[in-house]
Scaffold this active site. Structure first.
Site, PDB file in Angstrom:
ATOM      1  N   HIS A 128      -6.908  -4.807  -1.346  1.00 13.61           N
ATOM      2  CA  HIS A 128      -5.957  -5.958  -1.312  1.00 13.61           C
ATOM      3  C   HIS A 128      -6.351  -7.091  -2.364  1.00 13.61           C
ATOM      4  CE1 HIS A 128      -6.373  -4.567   2.921  1.00 13.61           C
ATOM      5  NE2 HIS A 128      -5.448  -4.852   3.036  1.00 13.61           N
ATOM      6  N   HIS A 180       0.607  -1.062  -0.062  1.00 17.63           N
ATOM      7  CA  HIS A 180      -0.037  -0.155   0.017  1.00 17.63           C
ATOM      8  C   HIS A 180       0.808   1.203  -0.005  1.00 17.63           C
ATOM      9  CE1 HIS A 180      -3.326  -2.871   1.018  1.00 17.63           C
ATOM     10  NE2 HIS A 180      -2.667  -3.068   2.113  1.00 17.63           N
TER      11      HIS A 180
END
Ligand SMILES: Nc1ncnc2c1ncn2[C@@H]1O[C@H](COP(=O)(O)OP(=O)(O)O)[C@@H](O)[C@H]1O
Ligand SMILES: Nc1ncnc2c1ncn2[C@@H]1O[C@H](COP(=O)(O)OP(=O)(O)O)[C@@H](O)[C@H]1O
Ligand SMILES: [Mg+2]
Ligand SMILES: [Mg+2]
Ligand SMILES: [Mg+2]
Ligand SMILES: [Mg+2]
Lengths: 333, 190, 333, 190
Positions: free
Chosen positions: A219, A56
């Protein structure tokens, strides 16, 4: 799989080495995979710890520094860090005023941070308060489910709460503020392509050339629905409408409007989307007080974007504007 | 539960996880984030290494070591859940009692209920079978059936819950790995 | 084509609207497609104008602000802006001390800036000096060709020369400094995927799943050679080796090491690559004085990276460290 | 060169560019940056609009307007080059003299030489044919041959030069559009 990596098993360790080299002002504990501020804990300041799966970037390691986090734990790709890392981070930032754990609402993250807090308590370590971020309107909120995911509001929260901690406010106040920010923020995301988890070696989901996913997570979780490709104008609607119908954003001092790229979306496109989002907000009577446009919370190499709106009052805006010196966000100092 | 038997169980489980790594990840790709195979494989590899390095004195120590290693090495949802399972097993004397204690730990940690489409749906039926005096092989069978029963469910816990209705039609990755855990038990525990 | 855009013909105009909304501190002349500093020209300060085709964001518009550019002209995607834009930019930044045109070495950019300078001269406008950046070692340099492309050094040059202009130095000195930076910088790039020009609607080149291009430019120009995919460690070698063999980088105060993402490469991978580049420099005895890692000069949605090394002395480092306040680069203020 | 003839020429060129837009862009994809078709199409659309809006008084004004519009609207390499071509044509009385003047403008602006694999390789032969007293149709034929002759060349100017040896084997986009310019002339100029 086309990636600039070495062995997929080493990607987090390799990236942390690169990050340490790129940012000598930070201290990276490679064994525990924790990114710390270089200057160490400040006595009397509440320590801010966050973390989560890797993939991320710049979140969370890139938000360590003055005015934001004190430490960030880097898990394996898309996998929550383990309690040992969080314990090391908590101990490493403890300046005697307690430590706030900022946790995105994913089962894994919540449980690992919970175990870490139990371990710290068992060792009579720092006082720990945990705040869970859950802002993704793509997920139906219910007492009987895992609840909403934590996404874009996390970035805004870490900045705002970081500024409050820097002012020397006590733990309870800092935690209250964090909950207030979480309550006032809502997000929604979409993907043009799947991402590819390095260890998996192929895209998490297949998405035909003429389709996109609305309501994805960060995700590679598939979204709530698959729809035909549409112009940015319509994409903006699909993201903004569910946000506006979930919370009243009019009035007050306006919103922070955060248009976030998911890793493979160029800034050019984010600006196009931002213009469309702004037009919709204008039509809805929601004022934009501040904008943040860029890839701040990515999902590996996913092409797509998320929109986050945070309803602000004077105090939140003042804290947002306060100086911040991190690799990912930097202004005012 | 002799230390040797338990060690054989864990070794076999590690083997099965490694063999089914891609399958577990594929299941997690469909309704999660494509890492369950990698997570458990990393964890069980670490467990075997830890047991190798410092062989534990007794069954309780072995189970504790296994649980602690999983907690320290896996992360995600499965780290705390599988870790807690083994940590809680350490207190009991028989396999059925141990598995029941572990199961209760999983429930307490994860707050899932049966039918939420999680590993609970494989573990619960296995515990019930053992408590009803059935063999480990029958418990493994119950776990496998529990895994299969997750297919039509709409997930209410874990990442799959974000998909809402779209989560139906796929087996739960954690229930699938739990079925492997019981299969390994059936092959190694008397 | 999967892009967050509306009509491909509107992409530049739409993105400029989004940019103006995201950065109210800038003034965007939408008619001429020029991004200006909000505060207007400062008397006695040399004005810095750059620009080029769009699709490289944040370059150049994102580098307008205190300590860097005064104005940037945005051309169509991958197409040099036209002279009218450059004339408007030059007039708009003229503070009486002359204007420096920073031009990447592409035939189109060079000719359009040349015509703009002729037009300004014909109107007895500001004194204009032009500096051409040509740093791409993938291209053989020769008197008989168009010469080397201008790539990553441009970003570093705009920052360093921007700091010098901010100090009030005269035009000739600022231009000399710019030439010195261009002489001391070298770059090399690679692509994992092609980009897709919006108006073209499909990838500029086809690249099989197991191949990559070495020596690409930032406009989807194919590279010098196609090779099988390789780990980041080997990619770093393919980029660093030609740079090191083109210029002596040892000694002095070390280099600024700039690892740049081309638009669809996540920061995670750039950090992995940076670690490998740093290891090679270490082995070659080249010290890294500063690092810059991120997507600063993109090529639409291309996955890939470029490496730029800039040989520094004390003065260049001091100017690099000087405050800069732009959307794309920001520190020290 | 009557104003009407020239206008017909430009209209036909705009049409041909529009029809061949994707082909020009495909050629530019192979050895450049995939925008030559879009560039010229944008430019010629603007030219027609400008001529429509304020019809120029004479041939010279028309050519100047065309050149200035291309310079203002196209950008890239082709903007200044095609722009200069038309701007320089404005001074001459006959089409051959005008094209020669334009050609010299292109050479001065772009500093390419014949054989560098640019539009020069189509424009030069066309000028030579006209100067040798051949028809516009023959000049168009010469331009087409010049375009074809760029295929095996290794580019030394423009973006294609960055490809080195890999630029061989493709026709130059600018030479291809210049062949269209001459084809339009053959169809419209007497
Ligand atoms: N609250 C919960 N209680 C029990 N099991 C859960 C819970 N949440 C998730 N799980 C199990 O964990 C599995 C996913 O594990 P894994 O993929 O390793 O972790 P993550 O979801 O963090 O990526 C799910 O398939 C499910 O069986
Ligand atoms: N120096 C030059 N002299 C003459 N023609 C040139 C020169 N450089 C490029 N060209 C022509 O310009 C064409 C490319 O035009 P275009 O694609 O519109 O511009 P750009 O290369 O800026 O993208 C080439 O195919 C070539 O014919
Ligand atoms: Mg995970
Ligand atoms: Mg998972
Ligand atoms: Mg171009
Ligand atoms: Mg081109």
């Amino acid at each position: 799989m086309k990636k600039l990596i070495n062995d997929p098993a080493d990607v987090v360790a390799d990236a942390l080495r690169g990050m340490a080299l790129a940012h000598p002002e930070l201290r990276v504990d490679h064994e525990n995979r924790v990114v710390f501020r270089g200057e160490g804990p400040r006595q009397g300041k509440v320590g801010l710890v966050s973390g989560g799966g890797s993939g991320h970037e710049p979140m969370h390691g890139g938000f360590v520094g003055r005015g934001m986090l004190d430490a960030a734990c880097a898990g394996e790709v898309f996998t929550s860090p383990v309690p040992d890392q969080m314990v090391a981070a908590t101990q490493g930032v403890d300046g005697g005023a307690g430590v706030l754990h900022i946790v995105k609402n994913y089962t894994g993250d919540v449980m690992n941070f919970e175990m870490a807090a139990e371990l710290v308590a068992a060792e009579s370590g720092a006082e720990v308060v945990t705040v869970v971020v859950d802002d993704d309107v793509a997920v139906t909120d219910s007492l009987y489910t895992a609840g909403r995911r934590g996404v874009g509001t996390t970035v805004l929260l870490e900045k705002i709460v970081g500024a409050a901690a820097e002012e020397g406010r006590p733990l309870a106040e800092v935690a209250d503020l964090a909950r207030r920010v979480d309550d006032a923020g809502r997000s929604m995301g979409m993907a043009l392509t799947s991402c590819t988890v390095p260890a998996a070696g192929k895209p998490t989901f297949d998405l035909p050339e003429d389709q996109m996913e609305i309501g994805i997570g960060i995700h590679g979780e598939p979204g709530r629905r698959r729809v035909p490709l549409a112009p940015a104008r319509e994409v903006a609607e699909m993201l903004v409408e569910p946000i506006l119908s979930d919370l009243a954003f009019t009035g007050g001092e306006g919103v922070i409007c955060f248009v976030n790229g998911l890793g493979a979306t160029p800034l050019l496109e984010l600006y196009v989307l931002h213009a469309e989002v702004a037009a919709l907000l204008d039509k809805a009577g929601v004022g934009i007080a501040r904008s943040l446009v860029g890839p701040y919370m990515t999902s590996l190499d996913m092409a797509g974007a998320t929109v986050t709106l945070l309803r602000c009052d004077d105090e939140l805006l003042r804290l947002w504007d306060a100086p911040v010196v991190t690799p990912g966000l930097r202004w005012g100092a | 539960m002799s230390t040797e038997e338990l060690q054989a169980w864990l070794r076999r489980f590690a083997e099965l996880v490694h063999e089914h790594k891609d399958e577990l990840t594929a299941l997690d790709s469909a309704i999660g984030d494509a890492d369950h195979g990698a997570n458990l494989d990393r964890g069980m590899t670490a467990v075997l290494a830890a047991l190798e390095e410092a062989p534990p004195a007794d069954a309780a120590a072995l189970l504790k070591k296994t649980g602690a290693t999983l907690v320290s090495k896996v992360g995600g949802a499965s780290g705390p859940l599988y870790g807690t399972l083994f940590l809680r097993m350490a207190g009991a004397d028989t396999f059925p009692a141990a598995l029941r204690a572990g199961y209760e730990g999983v429930l307490a940690r994860g707050k899932a209920e049966p039918g939420d489409k999680t590993m609970v749906d494989a573990l619960g039926p296995a515990c019930d079978a053992l408590d009803a005096g059935r063999s480990v092989a029958e418990a493994a069978q119950a776990a496998a059936e529990g895994r299969d029963a997750t297919v039509p469910l709409v997930a209410r816990k874990g990442r799959a819950s974000y998909l809402g209705e779209r989560s139906a039609g796929h087996a739960d990755p954690g229930a699938t790995s739990t079925a492997l855990l019981l299969q390994a038990a059936a092959e190694t525990l008397s």
